[in-house]
Design an enzyme around this catalytic site. Structure first.
Site, PDB file in Angstrom:
ATOM      1  CG  HIS B  16      -0.421   0.383   2.506  1.00 16.58           C
ATOM      2  ND1 HIS B  16      -1.176   0.915   3.519  1.00 16.58           N
ATOM      3  CD2 HIS B  16       0.829   0.286   2.999  1.00 16.58           C
ATOM      4  CE1 HIS B  16      -0.424   1.127   4.574  1.00 16.58           C
ATOM      5  NE2 HIS B  16       0.800   0.763   4.289  1.00 16.58           N
ATOM      6  CB  CYS B  35       3.573   5.800   5.372  1.00 20.63           C
ATOM      7  SG  CYS B  35       4.119   5.042   6.910  1.00 20.63           S
ATOM      8  CG  HIS B  41       5.359   0.810   2.718  1.00 19.09           C
ATOM      9  ND1 HIS B  41       4.659   1.946   2.387  1.00 19.09           N
ATOM     10  CD2 HIS B  41       4.883   0.445   3.929  1.00 19.09           C
ATOM     11  CE1 HIS B  41       3.815   2.249   3.356  1.00 19.09           C
ATOM     12  NE2 HIS B  41       3.921   1.352   4.290  1.00 19.09           N
ATOM     13  CG  HIS B  43       2.608  -3.181   6.479  1.00 19.15           C
ATOM     14  ND1 HIS B  43       3.699  -2.821   7.232  1.00 19.15           N
ATOM     15  CD2 HIS B  43       2.111  -2.016   5.981  1.00 19.15           C
ATOM     16  CE1 HIS B  43       3.850  -1.496   7.193  1.00 19.15           C
ATOM     17  NE2 HIS B  43       2.899  -0.983   6.434  1.00 19.15           N
ATOM     18  CG  ASP B  81      -2.828 -13.194   0.814  1.00 17.22           C
ATOM     19  OD1 ASP B  81      -1.917 -12.545   1.366  1.00 17.22           O
ATOM     20  OD2 ASP B  81      -2.739 -14.409   0.560  1.00 17.22           O
ATOM     21  CG  HIS B  82       0.463 -12.575  -2.119  1.00 18.07           C
ATOM     22  ND1 HIS B  82       0.112 -13.249  -0.973  1.00 18.07           N
ATOM     23  CD2 HIS B  82       1.798 -12.769  -2.273  1.00 18.07           C
ATOM     24  CE1 HIS B  82       1.187 -13.826  -0.471  1.00 18.07           C
ATOM     25  NE2 HIS B  82       2.232 -13.557  -1.235  1.00 18.07           N
ATOM     26  CD  GLU B 127      -0.056  -0.476   8.506  1.00 18.58           C
ATOM     27  OE1 GLU B 127      -1.112  -0.155   7.942  1.00 18.58           O
ATOM     28  OE2 GLU B 127       0.817   0.358   8.829  1.00 18.58           O
TER      29      GLU B 127
END
Lengths: 137, 137, 137, 137, 137, 137
Positions: B16, B35, B41, B43, B81-82, B127
């Site tokens: 994100h 951020c 980047h 998580h 996811d991914h 996170e």
């Protein structure tokens, strides 16, 4: 819009001795066991600071986590990390440093420091990996 | 009979970028720091879904944990996811993907999906291993 | 006197995409699944750096942990934290950023940086809470 | 038949001060930072004791875990738990209590105590959740 | 090119009883304590499977983690999850299900199943959060 | 003076079978899946007991943690550790041992046992590392 809680975890290592100065060493040892050892013992404390508020429309943040971390470091961590809680922490003077009393004093150090719209919601303080205290003011 | 809360933990990995599209890159970088990196980047998110209800007399369950897991996977995990939360998640369109905003949208994806007698009680979204948000609607 | 290993754990959050640029998107998706998503995904990496040596007679230290932390931060963490590993990390250029390749390049960034008598012994890199790689050079 | 390693984890909480008595307070503070605080600090230590051997044909055990626990408690834990490592642990006298030196002395307390066919293989000592030492003799 | 180790963690829940069928109940209870309870007890096992090899030039992988997971699930997890290890696992028949013996039989289930160039390097099996066994063949 | 919550974590390992005795094996297997296995399965349960009260002026304690641990051990842990919950725990007789029902019965075992001024506030019972139940009476 609803309120959200955010939590930041911080660590510090400190020495302490849990004893009542009005009692004899024998009485302290009887009540507190090894925790009253006059030669001190210590812990790796794990502190979780939870604040609550409505996310800002422009940032999506209740509070910037870097600011939350800085605030807790300047008001709490730098006073207690690698310190003796009984001897070196001015705001613990005259307080028996049980985890219960300790978390309430940390609360007092933090509760009035937040920007408008953000409230301290809960402190969770782990003294060992096996026990913690929670305080909500 | 009293109500009990049950919690299931699920994981997902996503990219994100936290930024306000109304601001310049400079302003975003000033407010959000790393951020706001335009190159993204990511998580390993850890999501804890807590529901509440009275255990069924015939099963002893508030809700079957396999059903709870399937529901969260189909309504949330398979979408994120991914994935890139800014670019690929339709229900995050137009939302700054702070952890606070993200957990509120996950709540909206889940809150009306439970069988009668079961209520979504709390979402906890980690996170990083150092910070989380909690939302109770 | 015997040698001792010391380990320091550090964290960083990054985006990446695991794909082979010589292949089509279809082939990449077939081989790498969601890891090849052209819109990226990301992780909270957990890096454990282990060095080995004989404790110094005057300090009792193999190496000062603050120095170890600073070294890893300056050589690795500041390059990758809140970054896109494919696009923004010069020493990963031309390398498929699988966890295996990533840990070997981190090794190369660190192995020649230690003071005399201290040797890099092992790197452990957790990409998710469920899988890690280990590299010993 | 092949050998297997078994590991038991134990915890203790202690105070210490890392300093070199041949140096001035200034020099100690310069080298060791907060770790040299004359008023002590402390940790929740996490000790993992690994022994190796061939499982007994009649029990399937390398060594009974209750015996392993008792041995480590009587030779190590009862001497250090809720104690000051510098002042109260006879087998640490004259030793700078760095984690490195500490783990080597714990090794010496244990290495000759195992029954025939069982060998101490490794000690891992976590001083904080972020760093540990490993020693194999 | 150097070899790298990759590790995947998997979980399963099972019942067992550690006892020697050649002994009386009294003798078993004396030697194994509560572990010999004829009415069974159980654990949430945590299995870490480590394999070693040279990363493939085209994928950067020692082995695809999805394949590693599938292999361990089909050869081990589906046989033991929510099962009684003494009564329902054919490859544990006649074996005292100590953690030591169990990890060696899991090794036998896996060691010949890997593709060329990939070798099973280590199994780590946590039976409780406080003790584990390691086996390297 | 405000009230504080203190939490102690304890562990136990047990076998159980989740099934409704009024149903056939087929029906049980359909509803409960592997959890209904007639040959049992088991878990490493992790129990967090939270009590609430005002810290005592003389000790700083809501309740001595050693007393809290002893109480939970004598009323709960010694009855269930290394036991079969369906067959050997008198206070679970006639109760389907779902985690929900189990935590409510543990509550009943504890709620009236605390000294004046201390109240049981919450029980959290993790059955696996992935799911837990919470009960507040």
């Amino acid at each position: 819009m609803s309120s959200v809680k955010i939590t930041r975890e911080l660590h510090f290592s400190a020495a302490h001795r849990v004893f009542n100065p009005e009692w004899t060493d024998e009485k302290n040892s009887e009540v507190f066991g090894g925790c009253a050892n006059p030669n001190w013992h210590g812990h790796d404390y794990r502190l979780l600071v939870t604040v609550e508020g409505t996310p800002d429309r422009k940032t999506g943040f209740v509070m910037d986590l870097k600011d939350l971390k800085s605030l807790v470091e300047s008001r709490v961590i730098q006073d207690v990390d690698h310190r003796n809680i009984n001897l070196e922490v001015s705001w613990m003077e005259g307080v028996i440093p049980s985890t219960e009393n300790f978390v309430m004093e940390i609360w007092n150090r933090l509760v009035r420091e937040f920007p408008e719209g953000v409230e301290l919601s809960k402190l969770t303080l782990w003294e060992t990996p096996r026990h913690c205290v929670e305080y909500e003011g």
